[in-house]
Design a protein around this motif. Structure first.
Motif, PDB file in Angstrom:
ATOM      1  N   ILE A  54      -5.850  -1.607  31.802  1.00 59.02           N
ATOM      2  CA  ILE A  54      -4.867  -1.699  32.898  1.00 59.02           C
ATOM      3  C   ILE A  54      -3.787  -2.699  32.543  1.00 59.02           C
ATOM      4  O   ILE A  54      -2.573  -2.445  32.698  1.00 59.02           O
ATOM      5  CB  ILE A  54      -5.569  -2.081  34.210  1.00 59.02           C
ATOM      6  CG1 ILE A  54      -6.612  -1.026  34.590  1.00 59.02           C
ATOM      7  CG2 ILE A  54      -4.556  -2.249  35.328  1.00 59.02           C
ATOM      8  CD1 ILE A  54      -7.445  -1.383  35.809  1.00 59.02           C
TER       9      ILE A  54
ATOM     10  N   SER B  84      -1.404  -1.504  29.934  1.00 59.00           N
ATOM     11  CA  SER B  84      -0.460  -0.435  30.318  1.00 59.00           C
ATOM     12  C   SER B  84       0.731  -0.937  31.125  1.00 59.00           C
ATOM     13  O   SER B  84       1.678  -0.177  31.383  1.00 59.00           O
ATOM     14  CB  SER B  84      -1.191   0.627  31.129  1.00 59.00           C
ATOM     15  OG  SER B  84      -1.628   0.094  32.380  1.00 59.00           O
ATOM     16  N   LEU B  85       0.735  -2.204  31.553  1.00 56.10           N
ATOM     17  CA  LEU B  85       1.808  -2.709  32.421  1.00 56.10           C
ATOM     18  C   LEU B  85       3.139  -2.815  31.662  1.00 56.10           C
ATOM     19  O   LEU B  85       4.182  -2.312  32.115  1.00 56.10           O
ATOM     20  CB  LEU B  85       1.402  -4.066  33.002  1.00 56.10           C
ATOM     21  CG  LEU B  85       0.298  -4.058  34.063  1.00 56.10           C
ATOM     22  CD1 LEU B  85      -0.016  -5.482  34.506  1.00 56.10           C
ATOM     23  CD2 LEU B  85       0.718  -3.222  35.257  1.00 56.10           C
TER      24      LEU B  85
ATOM     25  N   TYR C 211       4.566   3.249  36.954  1.00 51.28           N
ATOM     26  CA  TYR C 211       3.630   2.416  36.171  1.00 51.28           C
ATOM     27  C   TYR C 211       2.720   1.615  37.098  1.00 51.28           C
ATOM     28  O   TYR C 211       1.530   1.422  36.834  1.00 51.28           O
ATOM     29  CB  TYR C 211       4.409   1.505  35.220  1.00 51.28           C
ATOM     30  CG  TYR C 211       4.911   0.217  35.855  1.00 51.28           C
ATOM     31  CD1 TYR C 211       4.143  -0.956  35.829  1.00 51.28           C
ATOM     32  CD2 TYR C 211       6.148   0.177  36.510  1.00 51.28           C
ATOM     33  CE1 TYR C 211       4.610  -2.119  36.413  1.00 51.28           C
ATOM     34  CE2 TYR C 211       6.615  -0.966  37.089  1.00 51.28           C
ATOM     35  CZ  TYR C 211       5.829  -2.129  37.035  1.00 51.28           C
ATOM     36  OH  TYR C 211       6.279  -3.283  37.626  1.00 51.28           O
ATOM     37  N   LEU C 212       3.331   1.138  38.248  1.00 47.21           N
ATOM     38  CA  LEU C 212       2.519   0.351  39.179  1.00 47.21           C
ATOM     39  C   LEU C 212       1.536   1.245  39.920  1.00 47.21           C
ATOM     40  O   LEU C 212       0.377   0.861  40.162  1.00 47.21           O
ATOM     41  CB  LEU C 212       3.439  -0.379  40.166  1.00 47.21           C
ATOM     42  CG  LEU C 212       2.737  -1.373  41.105  1.00 47.21           C
ATOM     43  CD1 LEU C 212       2.047  -2.465  40.286  1.00 47.21           C
ATOM     44  CD2 LEU C 212       3.731  -2.008  42.065  1.00 47.21           C
TER      45      LEU C 212
ATOM     46  N   GLU D 131       0.245   3.926  38.682  1.00 45.16           N
ATOM     47  CA  GLU D 131      -0.810   4.230  37.711  1.00 45.16           C
ATOM     48  C   GLU D 131      -1.809   3.080  37.607  1.00 45.16           C
ATOM     49  O   GLU D 131      -3.035   3.289  37.533  1.00 45.16           O
ATOM     50  CB  GLU D 131      -0.155   4.513  36.366  1.00 45.16           C
ATOM     51  CG  GLU D 131      -1.180   4.899  35.288  1.00 45.16           C
ATOM     52  CD  GLU D 131      -0.518   5.142  33.945  1.00 45.16           C
ATOM     53  OE1 GLU D 131      -1.256   5.296  32.956  1.00 45.16           O
ATOM     54  OE2 GLU D 131       0.725   5.162  33.880  1.00 45.16           O
ATOM     55  N   ALA D 132      -1.289   1.854  37.608  1.00 45.96           N
ATOM     56  CA  ALA D 132      -2.180   0.682  37.548  1.00 45.96           C
ATOM     57  C   ALA D 132      -3.083   0.623  38.776  1.00 45.96           C
ATOM     58  O   ALA D 132      -4.292   0.326  38.691  1.00 45.96           O
ATOM     59  CB  ALA D 132      -1.363  -0.594  37.420  1.00 45.96           C
TER      60      ALA D 132
ATOM     61  N   ASN E 210      -5.792   3.179  38.516  1.00 46.94           N
ATOM     62  CA  ASN E 210      -6.847   2.694  37.604  1.00 46.94           C
ATOM     63  C   ASN E 210      -7.742   1.656  38.288  1.00 46.94           C
ATOM     64  O   ASN E 210      -8.963   1.634  38.095  1.00 46.94           O
ATOM     65  CB  ASN E 210      -6.223   2.103  36.347  1.00 46.94           C
ATOM     66  CG  ASN E 210      -5.583   3.169  35.459  1.00 46.94           C
ATOM     67  OD1 ASN E 210      -6.020   4.328  35.490  1.00 46.94           O
ATOM     68  ND2 ASN E 210      -4.571   2.787  34.698  1.00 46.94           N
TER      69      ASN E 210
ATOM     70  N   VAL F 146      -4.500  -8.592  36.083  1.00 45.49           N
ATOM     71  CA  VAL F 146      -3.238  -7.867  36.291  1.00 45.49           C
ATOM     72  C   VAL F 146      -2.148  -8.813  36.773  1.00 45.49           C
ATOM     73  O   VAL F 146      -1.001  -8.778  36.291  1.00 45.49           O
ATOM     74  CB  VAL F 146      -3.461  -6.705  37.274  1.00 45.49           C
ATOM     75  CG1 VAL F 146      -2.134  -6.047  37.645  1.00 45.49           C
ATOM     76  CG2 VAL F 146      -4.404  -5.678  36.674  1.00 45.49           C
TER      77      VAL F 146
END
Length: 924
Positions: free
Chosen positions: A771, A774-775, A798-799, A801-802, A805, A832
């Motif tokens: 996670i 991927s940021l 992207y956020l 997706e995070a 996850n 994160v």
């Protein structure tokens, strides 16, 4: 035959009254079949069997003895008929004092008359009679009844020669009407007699001196006259001639009557010999009777006959009697040897031993047969114990299969003492610790356990009789009354001297018992020099704790049985020490075996998770330890006189270390399960209890269990172990009086927390790193630039997706254990937020739209995971916001708020998992 079994009946006695020692003839019916059949004869309560002479079944001759009763029955007792009755009685008369020259129909013992009152030390010649009237005055017999006088003067006598002489009785009986003056004259006469007696023989010589001279002169004149007459008128003296005449007359008489007198002398000799044979046939027949009775085993009859012969002929000077008595002594000596051999034979019952000792005591056997028997019994017990060990060792070496000698039908069976040992309930384990014993368990008894049972059974069967024999020896009950009285002083000396010797014997038996058991079960506790005598088992595997418990129970029962005999505790201390060592060893072996069982628990993990996120493994672990401790309950319990297993500090330390080892072994199992490769995990039977509506529905049967799920399950088990299982186990340890529980708990908890932390970090690393990674690519996807960007229209992908996850992590953790969700998500959110803060701080400059876009995404993420924020994550979000420029207008703030609400509204369903349970229920 029925007539012979009828009891004896006395119908007549002649004479029917008389004084003691009167010879009487008893007539009746069924008076016995022979001399040996007659076993009892009493007249007026006095036993007359010694003087009894059996003539026929209807006639017995005996002499009446001294009796207390004046009148009584005549009771005859026979072997064949038992105790009889009598239709007649005998009256016992009081004997009168018989003078030396008085006639008597019975034999009177000669006695030396003594003046018991005036001169106890001077005897009166037997031919001189006591004066009939010692007072010297006329005797006037009274008319008082004799019985009244006897009652009045109980225990006294009117006979002035008796020790119990009563002067009052004598005066009433002989001088009741005598005047006082005459009694004064009697006193004077008594004084005169006393004075004469005190003057002695010299006074008699002085008083008759002239008489002696006259007698001497007369004898001298006669002598001279005879010599003168013989010399002048007769050749030789007159007495010589008289002697010659008498000799010729004697020779002539002998010649005339020699043949007649010879036949008469021969007839008298024969008659005398026959009389002697008849009179003393008891002695002459005794050697043959002794041999016959010995063959029949009638030792009591032999002893009675011997005592009778010894009292009658033991000190005889008659050569014939001496010869036959010597024969009797020869037979008796052979009997002594025979009885001694029988006494020392083994095995033998206590009853037979006591009987033979009593016989030898009555026969006055040399030495101390009872002590010889005690020594022989002691050696026999030791031989049996070592033979028992040798037999089992040979059986173990020669037979590959297990065989219990207890099942041998020819083995000695001891009732009730250890019989209920076989009924002992088998130890019941849980599914992970089941012993699997069935009704045939005794057939699988290990050799060493069977040996201990047989050995203790042997000691319990032999030692009580050995101890009772010693007690009988000490209190004298082994000996007859006569032998005890005669040898009481000597026996007391022997007991004092041999008390220490017997104590050593008992200690040697217990020492051998303990050493033999130690050699079989605790070989390291005996010296190398003793290993050959007491060891030699050559076994490779050690007994289980279950069998050690059985052995402890067996030896405890043995100790209780020996204590019941009142054997002093100091003689049994070695057995107590053995019990303590076996209890300690049992605890050690059981704990070691428990650790081995716990190692196998990893193979039994089924990964079936309940509502609390737990598998059956913690419960199996706790159950395994509880059953182990339960199996030790009887061993840890202290019986009377026993010390605690944890008495020694060394034992406490070893038990504590073994307990810690058990906990660490289980922790190691958990670690192995968590790191087990996926291919080794059997998931065909996997199922998860999903009963909450918050979950994602049921799990498919083909659900594949990954390493992350295993880590979560192990973490869930670790949490339960820390909060419940380990504390419960500590309580069980404390309940069973274990020492060092605090140390066990501390070390176990530390190891468990270390594993938990390590697994948790591994899991966070597995879930958070993708996670976080991927940021940065998601932020700058499409050549995004914070300095030159369009006005924000919403949260970028992207956020989202995070967050998806993170939701996936939440779902995975929530599926296993709800309690782990805050802990896991907090750490993920920390990672994160920290990465997001770093990325924001790395931006050199923001445009107005870029700052608004960054603030929107930071606030969206922060508000979404607000439930799982920690001080660290809050600080990271704060640092990220502070890195942004401040909003310059209210329009920006309003736009930011609208976009946030739009984001929350569009992703309401996905973001539900991040809300508190109460609010979720309200919305639902």
């Amino acid at each position: 035959m029925s007539r012979l079994r009828q009891p004896p009946l006395v119908t007549g006695i002649s004479p029917n009254e008389g004084i003691p020692w009167t010879k009487v003839t008893i007539r009746g019916e069924n008076l016995g079949t022979g001399p040996t059949d007659l076993i009892g004869l009493t007249i007026c309560g006095h036993n007359c069997l010694l003087t009894a002479e059996w003539m026929s079944a209807s006639k017995i001759v005996c002499r009446v003895g001294q009796a207390k009763n004046d009148k009584g029955d005549i009771i005859v007792t026979t072997k064949s008929g038992g105790k009889g009755t009598s239709t007649v009685s005998f009256k016992l008369l009081k004997p009168e004092k018989i003078g030396i020259l008085d006639q008597s129909a019975v034999w009177v013992d000669e006695m030396n008359y003594y003046d018991m009152r005036t001169d106890r030390n001077k005897g009166i010649p037997p031919l001189s009679l006591r004066p009939a009237n010692p007072l010297g005055i006329e005797i006037e017999k009274s008319k008082f009844p004799q019985k009244d006088l006897e009652m009045l003067f109980h225990g006294l006598s009117a006979d002035f020669t008796s020790e119990n002489f009563s002067a009052a009785w004598y005066l009433i009986e002989n001088h009741s009407t005598t005047s006082f003056e005459q009694l004064k004259m009697a006193v004077t006469n008594l004084k005169r007699q006393a004075n004469k007696k005190s003057e002695g023989s010299l006074a008699y010589v002085k008083g008759g001196l002239s008489t002696f001279f006259e007698a001497q002169d007369a004898l001298s004149a006669i002598h001279q006259k005879l010599e003168a007459d013989g010399t002048e008128k007769v050749e030789g003296s007159m007495t010589q001639k008289l002697e010659n005449v008498l000799n010729r007359a004697s020779n002539t008489a002998d010649t005339l009557f020699q043949e007649v007198l010879g036949r008469k002398d021969k007839a008298d000799s024969t008659r005398n010999a026959l009389n002697v044979l008849q009179r003393f046939k008891f002695l002459f027949n005794l050697p043959l009777n002794i041999e016959r009775n010995i063959q029949k085993g009638d030792y009591d009859v032999v002893i009675n006959d011997y005592e009778k012969a010894k009292s009658l002929f033991g000190k005889t000077e008659v050569q014939v009697f001496k010869k036959y008595y010597a024969e009797v002594e020869t037979r008796i000596e052979a009997l002594r040897e025979l009885l001694l051999d029988k006494l020392l034979e083994t095995p033998s019952t206590l009853h037979d031993q006591k009987r033979y000792i009593r016989y030898l005591s009555d026969l006055h056997a040399p030495g101390d047969p009872a002590w010889q028997c005690i020594r022989a019994q002691h050696e026999w017990i030791l031989q049996l114990m070592h033979a028992c060990k040798d037999g089992f060792v040979k059986d173990l070496k020669g037979t590959p299969g297990l065989h219990s000698p207890m099942l041998d039908p020819d083995a000695d069976v001891r009732p009730s003492v250890l019989g209920h040992l076989g009924q002992t309930a088998s130890l019941k384990r849980g599914s992970s610790f089941q012993s699997g014993r069935d009704d045939t368990w005794r057939y699988k008894t290990p050799h060493r356990v069977a040996f201990v049972e047989k050995l203790t059974k042997l000691v319990i069967s032999q030692l009580p009789n050995f101890w009772k024999l010693w007690i009988s020896y000490v209190n004298g009950s082994l000996f007859s009354e006569t032998a005890e009285k005669s040898g009481q002083i000597e026996r007391s000396k022997n007991v004092r001297q041999r008390q220490n010797d017997f104590k050593k014997m008992i200690q040697e038996v217990t020492y051998s018992l303990v050493k033999l058991i130690r050699g079989a079960l605790l070989p390291l506790s005996i010296w190398d020099s003793e290993a050959r005598q007491y060891g030699g088992w050559e076994v490779k595997s050690e007994l289980s704790g279950q069998w050690f418990t059985h052995v402890v129970q067996t030896i405890r029962l043995t100790y209780e049985s020996l204590t019941a005999l009142e054997i002093p505790n100091d003689m049994l201390q070695a057995i107590q020490d053995l019990i303590l060592d076996l209890r300690v060893r049992c605890v050690m072996v059981t704990l070691q075996h428990t650790a081995e069982e716990i190692k196998k628990l990893a193979e039994k993990e089924d990964w079936i998770v309940d509502n609390e996120g737990l598998t059956s493994l913690p419960c199996q672990f706790e159950q395994c330890i509880v059953h182990s401790l339960q199996s030790l309950k009887g061993v840890l319990e202290c019986k009377p006189g026993e010390a605690s297993v944890f008495q020694q500090p060394k034992t406490q330390e070893e038990v504590c270390q073994l307990s810690i080892n058990i906990m660490q072994v289980f922790i190691y199992c958990l670690e192995q399960l968590s790191t087990k490769p996926d291919a080794d995990t059997d998931t065909t039977h996997l199922s998860i209890d999903v009963s909450s509506p918050d979950l994602f529905g049921s799990i498919h049967e083909d659900f594949s269990l990954g390493s992350e799920q295993r880590i979560l399950i192990v973490l869930s088990n670790c949490c339960y172990l820390e909060r419940h299982t380990f504390l419960n186990i500590a309580e069980h340890f404390e309940k069973h009086n274990f020492q060092g529980i605090e140390k066990i708990t501390q070390v176990s908890m530390a190891s468990l927390k270390e594993l938990d932390q390590r697994l948790f970090e591994n899991y966070i690393e597995l879930k958070a790193d993708p996670i976080v990674g991927s940021l940065e690519p998601g932020i700058y996807a499409g050549y995004f630039d914070w300095k030159d960007c369009l006005p924000p229209t919403g949260v970028r992908n992207y956020l989202k997706e995070a967050l998806v996850n993170i939701i996936a992590v939440h779902a995975e953790v929530f599926t296993i254990s709800k309690e782990l969700v805050p802990r896991v998500l907090s750490k993920v959110v920390e990672a994160v937020s920290e990465e997001l803060s770093r990325l924001m701080q790395c931006v050199s400059a923001f445009s107005r739209n870029g700052a608004l876009q960054a603030r929107l995404e930071i606030c969206a993420l922060r508000d979404t995971v607000a439930l799982y924020l920690t001080p660290e994550s809050k600080s990271s979000f704060k640092q990220a916001v502070e890195a942004l420029p401040q909003l310059s207008s209210g329009a920006d703030k309003k736009l930011l708020e609208e976009l946030l609400n739009k984001f929350k509204s569009s992703m309401h369903l996905q973001l539900t998992c991040f809300q508190a349970a109460s609010s979720t229920m309200m919305k639902t």
